[in-house]
Design a protein around this motif. Structure first.
Motif, PDB file in Angstrom:
ATOM      1  N   UNK A 112      -8.313  18.077   7.970  1.00 57.18           N
ATOM      2  CA  UNK A 112      -7.620  16.786   7.875  1.00 57.18           C
ATOM      3  C   UNK A 112      -7.212  16.313   9.267  1.00 57.18           C
ATOM      4  N   UNK A 129      -2.745  18.904   2.601  1.00 60.21           N
ATOM      5  CA  UNK A 129      -2.043  20.171   2.413  1.00 60.21           C
ATOM      6  C   UNK A 129      -2.986  21.360   2.271  1.00 60.21           C
ATOM      7  N   UNK A 176      -0.556   6.389  -7.460  1.00 59.56           N
ATOM      8  CA  UNK A 176       0.285   6.302  -6.271  1.00 59.56           C
ATOM      9  C   UNK A 176       1.263   5.133  -6.351  1.00 59.56           C
ATOM     10  N   UNK A 177       0.818   4.035  -6.970  1.00 62.72           N
ATOM     11  CA  UNK A 177       1.668   2.858  -7.024  1.00 62.72           C
ATOM     12  C   UNK A 177       2.708   2.895  -8.143  1.00 62.72           C
ATOM     13  N   UNK A 210       0.869  -1.174   0.000  1.00 62.81           N
ATOM     14  CA  UNK A 210       0.000   0.000   0.000  1.00 62.81           C
ATOM     15  C   UNK A 210       0.908   1.227   0.000  1.00 62.81           C
ATOM     16  N   UNK A 211       0.433   2.253  -0.708  1.00 63.88           N
ATOM     17  CA  UNK A 211       1.227   3.475  -0.796  1.00 63.88           C
ATOM     18  C   UNK A 211       0.742   4.451   0.266  1.00 63.88           C
ATOM     19  N   UNK A 219      -4.865   8.059  -3.032  1.00 61.12           N
ATOM     20  CA  UNK A 219      -3.774   8.507  -2.167  1.00 61.12           C
ATOM     21  C   UNK A 219      -3.422   9.963  -2.427  1.00 61.12           C
ATOM     22  N   UNK A 220      -3.493  10.337  -3.712  1.00 57.78           N
ATOM     23  CA  UNK A 220      -3.151  11.710  -4.046  1.00 57.78           C
ATOM     24  C   UNK A 220      -4.206  12.676  -3.508  1.00 57.78           C
ATOM     25  N   UNK A 226     -11.108   9.800  13.473  1.00 55.28           N
ATOM     26  CA  UNK A 226     -10.896   8.418  13.028  1.00 55.28           C
ATOM     27  C   UNK A 226     -10.261   7.595  14.147  1.00 55.28           C
ATOM     28  N   UNK A 231      -5.810  12.278  -0.757  1.00 50.37           N
ATOM     29  CA  UNK A 231      -5.490  12.432   0.665  1.00 50.37           C
ATOM     30  C   UNK A 231      -4.358  13.441   0.823  1.00 50.37           C
ATOM     31  N   UNK A 232      -3.341  13.288  -0.009  1.00 46.94           N
ATOM     32  CA  UNK A 232      -2.190  14.202   0.057  1.00 46.94           C
ATOM     33  C   UNK A 232      -2.657  15.647  -0.139  1.00 46.94           C
ATOM     34  N   UNK A 273      -0.171  13.564 -10.274  1.00 50.74           N
ATOM     35  CA  UNK A 273      -0.475  12.316  -9.600  1.00 50.74           C
ATOM     36  C   UNK A 273      -1.975  12.243  -9.448  1.00 50.74           C
ATOM     37  N   UNK A 300       4.872   8.987   1.486  1.00 48.31           N
ATOM     38  CA  UNK A 300       5.252   8.802   0.093  1.00 48.31           C
ATOM     39  C   UNK A 300       6.166   7.609  -0.140  1.00 48.31           C
ATOM     40  N   UNK A 319      -3.502   6.992   6.630  1.00 46.67           N
ATOM     41  CA  UNK A 319      -3.517   5.580   6.219  1.00 46.67           C
ATOM     42  C   UNK A 319      -2.607   4.776   7.149  1.00 46.67           C
ATOM     43  N   UNK A 360       0.228   8.007   1.507  1.00 47.10           N
ATOM     44  CA  UNK A 360       0.170   9.283   0.787  1.00 47.10           C
ATOM     45  C   UNK A 360       1.077  10.369   1.358  1.00 47.10           C
ATOM     46  N   UNK A 361       1.274  10.392   2.661  1.00 49.60           N
ATOM     47  CA  UNK A 361       2.067  11.470   3.248  1.00 49.60           C
ATOM     48  C   UNK A 361       3.542  11.054   3.348  1.00 49.60           C
TER      49      UNK A 361
END
Lengths: 307, 263
Positions: B241, B235, B45-46, A3-4, B227-228, B248, B230-231, B223, A9, A244, A6-7
């Protein structure tokens, strides 16, 4: 399964993180600690950048302390007033810590500082606990009755001004050491990504003479809010909280914690403490070795203009 | 010598006459064009690295020079420029500590080169320096220019070395191939950690070691994916966030107790 994150990276293995969370959760349930002091170094060993490991560690701590505080709240072993005063100090300490964190990151000394703090704190706490538990084990083997501390005993802390009454803890004590303790823990929370239970609990018992039954609940209660505050500030100023990563650790952690608590009931207190002490020392030694070993490359690149 | 030059001129003139009688007076200058099939690419992301193919053409090539393989093309994909700090660890009381550092302005985050032949076989090193072409010849401007030249040189070398080690600076010798006399194909490598932003693709044409012409095109690397998102949220809406991360954690803690409770 990869799994990637996101933060952070980088790509990581989901099962490694779940297992890491579960193992730390098991230990934290067994020993009654939050586990932040284990999670953050483990993440660093797993190549997560230290800045992200710390902020995410703080986020993860919320889950385990919230879960723990709930049970103490139900049992009524939680002093809200004491927790509140500790928290007030914690917010101040955490704010200072985040500022120091950002400055260290800018000058490129953050990773070193985190490692040094861990080595010193874990080394000291682990060493003291090991000595204490070995003495206790030896005493119980020779059949001598353990020396109990007299609860009525007063020390210099009880002579300080600005006294306040904490009913649930049956305590009448100056607010200065309470605020100071809260601030210290808040500072460590923001720089190390720990809840600080491993310092808070002995400090409340030995320094403030808080009855043992309310100590853990109160400590957990204040840790929820200090870590929540730390998480929020890290998220807004440094953008280093990886949800994540935090979620995978939490999911493993809350499951492991419940089994750990059960396992912990079967072991004796001294044995438990000796085991925890050895674990804490092992983490400290591993981090210390990394400081002295010649790095594979002496040069590193960072994006400039982080300020 | 003069006779030989005259012969060469006459030869090329006669060939040009045969090709296009209308422009016989002045020999047309060669030029180069590159085309990208898209001006933006999205990576997920991958993303684990890929080869990017760029097509290009030579205009008005001299068929004789082309046949002798004396045209060389260098294609560069240059990432967005960013300031970077290079730090060096030194031993203090046995502990490795970041001590010296050097900040450079506008260093391309990535720099992928594809060439027809090894760089040293195409042109003189001085030419590359002048064009600031090739990872070794990129000019890295230190913020503090008053620092000792030896120090700057050391850190510049370390910067190139680190960039190469992470695959951000790469060289693909033989990555440019002529498909016909006019058409060429360049393959540049995109590292797994290729930066997002506006990249610049540039093609340099050399003829017998002489620089002739340059052409460039822009490429946006973005990207995409969960995942992107979320990034981006982390920011752009960092406060929300943070609140989400806390909620969560509390929810997980509460649910975990509900599901796995053992007391």
């Amino acid at each position: 399964m990869g799994i990637y994150l996101p933060i952070a990276e980088i790509s990581v293995n989901v099962f490694v993180l779940l297992a890491m969370g579960a193992a730390v959760g098991f230990l934290s349930g067994m020993f009654g600690v939050g586990g932040g002091f284990l999670i953050t170094p483990l993440l660093i060993f797993y190549n997560i950048p230290p800045a992200i490991a710390v902020a995410t560690g703080a986020n993860q701590v919320i889950a385990s302390s919230f879960s723990g505080a709930l049970s103490h709240f139900k049992r009524g072993t939680l002093d809200f007033k004491l927790g509140g005063v500790l928290l007030a100090g914690g917010i101040v300490g955490s704010t200072a810590g985040i500022y120091v964190f950002a400055v260290l990151r800018r000058v490129g000394q953050l990773d070193l500082f985190i490692s040094l703090l861990y080595v010193v704190l874990l080394g000291t706490v682990g060493g003291l606990m090991l000595v204490e538990s070995i003495n206790a084990l030896r005493a119980s083997r020779s059949g001598a009755a353990p020396v109990l501390k007299k609860s009525g005993q007063h020390n210099w802390i009880h002579r300080l001004p600005f006294k306040m009454r904490f009913r649930a803890s049956k305590l009448f004590v100056s607010v200065i050491p309470v605020l100071g303790l809260g601030a210290g823990i808040g500072f460590l929370s923001s720089i190390m990504g720990v809840g600080g239970g491993f310092i808070m609990v002995p400090a409340l018992i030995y320094l403030l003479k808080v009855p043992t039954n309310v100590v853990i609940g109160t400590s957990l209660f204040q840790i929820i809010f200090t870590s929540a505050y730390t998480t929020l500030v890290h998220a807004t100023t440094n953008q280093t909280v990886d949800v994540i990563l935090a979620f995978l650790l939490m999911a493993g952690g809350v499951a492991g914690a419940q089994y750990g608590a059960k396992a912990g009931q079967r072991l004796r207190g001294e044995q438990l403490r000796a085991l925890l002490a050895m674990l804490v020392l092992a983490v400290a030694i591993r981090l210390a070795i990394d400081l002295f070993v010649t790095p594979p490359n002496r040069y590193s690149l960072t994006a400039a203009g982080l300020n | 010598m003069a006779a030989r030059q005259a012969f060469a001129a006459a030869l090329s003139l006669s060939m040009l006459l045969a090709l296009s009688p209308a422009t016989a007076q002045t020999p047309p200058v060669e030029s180069i064009q590159i085309g990208l099939s898209t001006d933006a690419i999205s990576i997920t992301a991958g993303f684990s690295g890929a080869d990017l193919t760029i097509f290009g053409s030579l205009e008005n090539p001299d068929p004789l020079v082309a046949r002798q393989g004396r045209y060389d093309v260098i294609v560069v994909l240059e990432g967005p420029p960013r300031p970077v700090v290079v730090r060096r660890k030194d031993r203090v009381l046995g502990v490795w500590i970041n001590l010296e550092s050097e900040t450079f302005e506008n260093v391309p985050v990535s720099y992928s080169v594809a060439t027809t032949r090894p760089l040293q076989d195409i042109a003189e090193p001085a030419k590359y320096k002048q064009l600031s072409l090739g990872a070794q010849n990129l000019y890295m401007k230190p913020v503090d220019e008053a620092d000792a030249p030896a120090t700057i040189e050391e850190f510049t070398a370390a910067l190139r070395d680190r960039k190469a080690a992470t695959g951000l600076y790469s060289e693909n010798v033989g990555g440019v191939q002529f498909l016909s006399q006019n058409l060429f194909r360049a393959t540049v490598r995109l590292a797994p950690n290729v930066p997002v932003g506006t990249h610049k693709a540039r093609a340099f044409l050399f003829k017998s070691g002489l620089f002739i012409k340059e052409s460039s095109a822009q490429l946006e690397i973005r990207k995409s994916g969960f995942e992107q998102s979320i990034f981006r949220v982390a920011h752009d809406y960092s406060f929300l966030y943070g609140v989400f991360a806390i909620s969560l954690a509390m929810l997980t803690g509460w649910l975990g107790r509900l599901i796995f409770r053992k007391d």
